[in-house]
Design a protein around this motif. Sequence first.
Motif, PDB file in Angstrom:
ATOM      1  N   CYS A  81      28.565  47.289 114.114  1.00 51.70           N
ATOM      2  CA  CYS A  81      29.732  47.946 113.519  1.00 51.70           C
ATOM      3  C   CYS A  81      30.808  46.882 113.316  1.00 51.70           C
ATOM      4  CB  CYS A  81      30.302  49.027 114.436  1.00 51.70           C
ATOM      5  SG  CYS A  81      29.148  50.352 114.791  1.00 51.70           S
ATOM      6  N   LYS A  84      35.250  49.028 116.355  1.00 48.36           N
ATOM      7  CA  LYS A  84      34.856  50.091 117.279  1.00 48.36           C
ATOM      8  C   LYS A  84      35.808  51.282 117.142  1.00 48.36           C
ATOM      9  CE  LYS A  84      33.899  51.210 122.019  1.00 48.36           C
ATOM     10  NZ  LYS A  84      33.978  50.886 123.415  1.00 48.36           N
ATOM     11  N   CYS A  85      35.259  52.464 116.862  1.00 54.30           N
ATOM     12  CA  CYS A  85      36.091  53.665 116.752  1.00 54.30           C
ATOM     13  C   CYS A  85      36.475  54.127 118.161  1.00 54.30           C
ATOM     14  CB  CYS A  85      35.331  54.775 116.035  1.00 54.30           C
ATOM     15  SG  CYS A  85      34.745  54.265 114.411  1.00 54.30           S
ATOM     16  N   TYR A  87      36.859  56.921 119.660  1.00 51.91           N
ATOM     17  CA  TYR A  87      36.199  58.053 120.321  1.00 51.91           C
ATOM     18  C   TYR A  87      34.723  57.777 120.590  1.00 51.91           C
ATOM     19  CZ  TYR A  87      34.841  58.572 115.477  1.00 51.91           C
ATOM     20  OH  TYR A  87      34.369  58.311 114.226  1.00 51.91           O
ATOM     21  N   CYS A  88      34.240  56.583 120.189  1.00 51.32           N
ATOM     22  CA  CYS A  88      32.797  56.343 120.145  1.00 51.32           C
ATOM     23  C   CYS A  88      32.194  56.106 121.524  1.00 51.32           C
ATOM     24  CB  CYS A  88      32.508  55.139 119.259  1.00 51.32           C
ATOM     25  SG  CYS A  88      30.746  54.796 119.132  1.00 51.32           S
ATOM     26  N   PHE A  91      28.814  52.573 120.623  1.00 49.62           N
ATOM     27  CA  PHE A  91      28.991  51.232 120.058  1.00 49.62           C
ATOM     28  C   PHE A  91      28.059  50.234 120.743  1.00 49.62           C
ATOM     29  CE2 PHE A  91      30.940  47.054 120.221  1.00 49.62           C
ATOM     30  CZ  PHE A  91      31.204  46.815 118.885  1.00 49.62           C
ATOM     31  N   GLY A 133      25.339  53.002 115.134  1.00 50.80           N
ATOM     32  CA  GLY A 133      25.835  51.817 114.458  1.00 50.80           C
ATOM     33  C   GLY A 133      26.252  52.113 113.014  1.00 50.80           C
ATOM     34  N   ARG A 167      29.805  53.658 106.809  1.00 55.72           N
ATOM     35  CA  ARG A 167      31.223  53.954 106.729  1.00 55.72           C
ATOM     36  C   ARG A 167      31.759  53.494 105.387  1.00 55.72           C
ATOM     37  NH1 ARG A 167      33.629  51.261 111.941  1.00 55.72           N
ATOM     38  NH2 ARG A 167      35.627  51.819 111.051  1.00 55.72           N
ATOM     39  N   ARG A 204      39.722  53.958 112.350  1.00 48.98           N
ATOM     40  CA  ARG A 204      39.045  53.794 111.064  1.00 48.98           C
ATOM     41  C   ARG A 204      39.840  52.793 110.232  1.00 48.98           C
ATOM     42  NH1 ARG A 204      34.131  55.862 112.072  1.00 48.98           N
ATOM     43  NH2 ARG A 204      33.691  56.099 109.869  1.00 48.98           N
TER      44      ARG A 204
HETATM   45  S1  SF4 Z   1      28.716  53.703 116.038  1.00 49.90           S
HETATM   46 FE1  SF4 Z   1      29.869  54.876 114.484  1.00 49.90          FE
HETATM   47  S2  SF4 Z   1      31.518  55.879 115.652  1.00 49.90           S
HETATM   48 FE2  SF4 Z   1      30.698  54.200 116.951  1.00 49.90          FE
HETATM   49  S3  SF4 Z   1      32.002  52.421 116.537  1.00 49.90           S
HETATM   50 FE3  SF4 Z   1      30.243  52.305 115.137  1.00 49.90          FE
HETATM   51  S4  SF4 Z   1      30.963  53.337 113.257  1.00 49.90           S
HETATM   52 FE4  SF4 Z   1      32.388  53.930 114.892  1.00 49.90          FE
END
Ligand code: SF4
Length: 549
Positions: A81, A84-85, A87-88, A91, A133, A167, A204
């Motif tokens: 990714c 890192k979001c 709420y994730c 990751f 991911g 994304r 985001r």
């Molecule tokens: S796996 Fe998805 S939600 Fe988690 S950090 Fe990567 S894009 Fe964001």
Amino acid sequence: MSTLQAKINALPIEERAWLLGTKSKNPLGCAFAKKRVVHPGAGGKRMVADKAEQVQIWADLMAQTPNPADERAVYIHIPFCDKKCSYCGFFQNFTREEAAHHYVDVLLDELDAAADTPYVQGAPFQAVFFGGGTPTALSDADIARLVQAVRARLPLTSDCEITLEGRIHDLTESKVEAAMNAGINRFSLGVQSFDTRVRQAIGRIDDGETVIATLRRMVEQQGAVVIADLIYGLPYQSMEVWENDVRTQFEIGIAGGDLYQLNVFPSSELARRVASGDLPMLPTTEEQAEYFRRGIDIVMEYPMVRRIDTTHWATDHRERSIYNTLAKRGCDVLAFGSGAGGFIGQMMWRNHGALAPYEKMVEEGAKPFQFMGEQADAHRMQSEIGDQIEHGYLYAPFFTKKYGVDLLTEMEPLLAAWAENGLVTRTETGFRLTRAGEFWHDNLIQGFLEAYALTQEDTVKLRKENVAVQDMIPKSVRSMLEAMFPDGMPAQMAAALAGKPSPEMENHPHMQMLKELIRKEREKERAAGADHDLNTVMRTQSRDLGKAV
Ligand code: SF4
């Protein structure tokens, strides 16, 4: 009294409520105290820890010829990714182009090692899912060669659904074109919200305008089939923002979408930032239920909508959602990549989630297992029960015909309670979920499987995960309330603190007082524009009591 009824009666009151729910004036928000699990399912039979046994089992699986009548799918995991979001919980690695390029080389080696086996070549696959991911974090060239290699080496049906998850930020015109030219015929994108402030709060990258412009270009100019996920319950996402999120999907004209509930994990950055006061309090589960109701109401305003399951809808015949359906039904899923999980027959496995050991094992010629297990004997039936409930119904004759079980008779105490508690509407052959049942579908699937297990076994350990931190009452608030009521708290408040409010006592005067306190705190926060100037304890208190009452 049936055996199941007797066993349910013998459970502690809290566990009984986990299975049956509780009667409430508001079943949508209060039938259960909170969400119990993110991925409902029954336990497995045994773990296969011995490496030599894993190798032998894999060799046997690959040597078998599949039944051509069985549908099956392929899952390919891309563990990178760009960001890192907050709420994730999934990751793995930040994207580095060179590392990602090397990873694709290794992934293709893993694919090659299985490609010529009788199991792989013996029947076509109906769906391929490139998930993560963020698969779109790969370069245009790596996406193209990966998709082309999968199509060349694995037998796919002529109308195989081939999905690329990703994304928006990555989806340049050239990347979309490269992916579609290589064979991608479905994009599954995590939009989460179109509101720039909400998006920034959860990490985001793009603002709302960029997201809308990218989706419009993909749909209107590039002819892409786009499925966009939205999440409700995010920071700064008022009901007005949420309504706009849902309507915007339709204005863009995507082929389908999902309305997902935010799960707040205790270890997430989001939970930490909310607890520290850096972000405003999040909607409680009860409030999330209202977001769900409103979201579905808006979706149903559009006459071309076809609902696929409790959270997913489509407007376009090109959206078939084949991979998701097959995976949830318990069909075989042949998986490749670091962290990928697969299922073949009774066996399940997960590839190593850390990049270095994954690559080392593949380069040494081994299937890179992190673990392997044997699923329960009834796993296929359990998956099909879950799949039907997720699709909003249960049709009992299907299970009588296929498995020889009479679910209507065996599960009568559970079904009667669910109907009484506003979660299902019963029919002669099964049930349909009410809107409340749709919102609580994960709890219902888990409850059904555990209650069914109770018909087979003397005791069953019920699963409960900490996935709704927005509802938790921290120690500081607990202490404060205990100090306020030194001689013992009102029963409803005590139940709320224990995470199991009793709806029949919700009109207790003390609870009315607390409701008023919550209302004032929320008004105060709104008036302050969530400027983070509220005392953190009070913020947390009002948030948690919002759920409690
Ligand atoms: S796996 Fe998805 S939600 Fe988690 S950090 Fe990567 S894009 Fe964001």
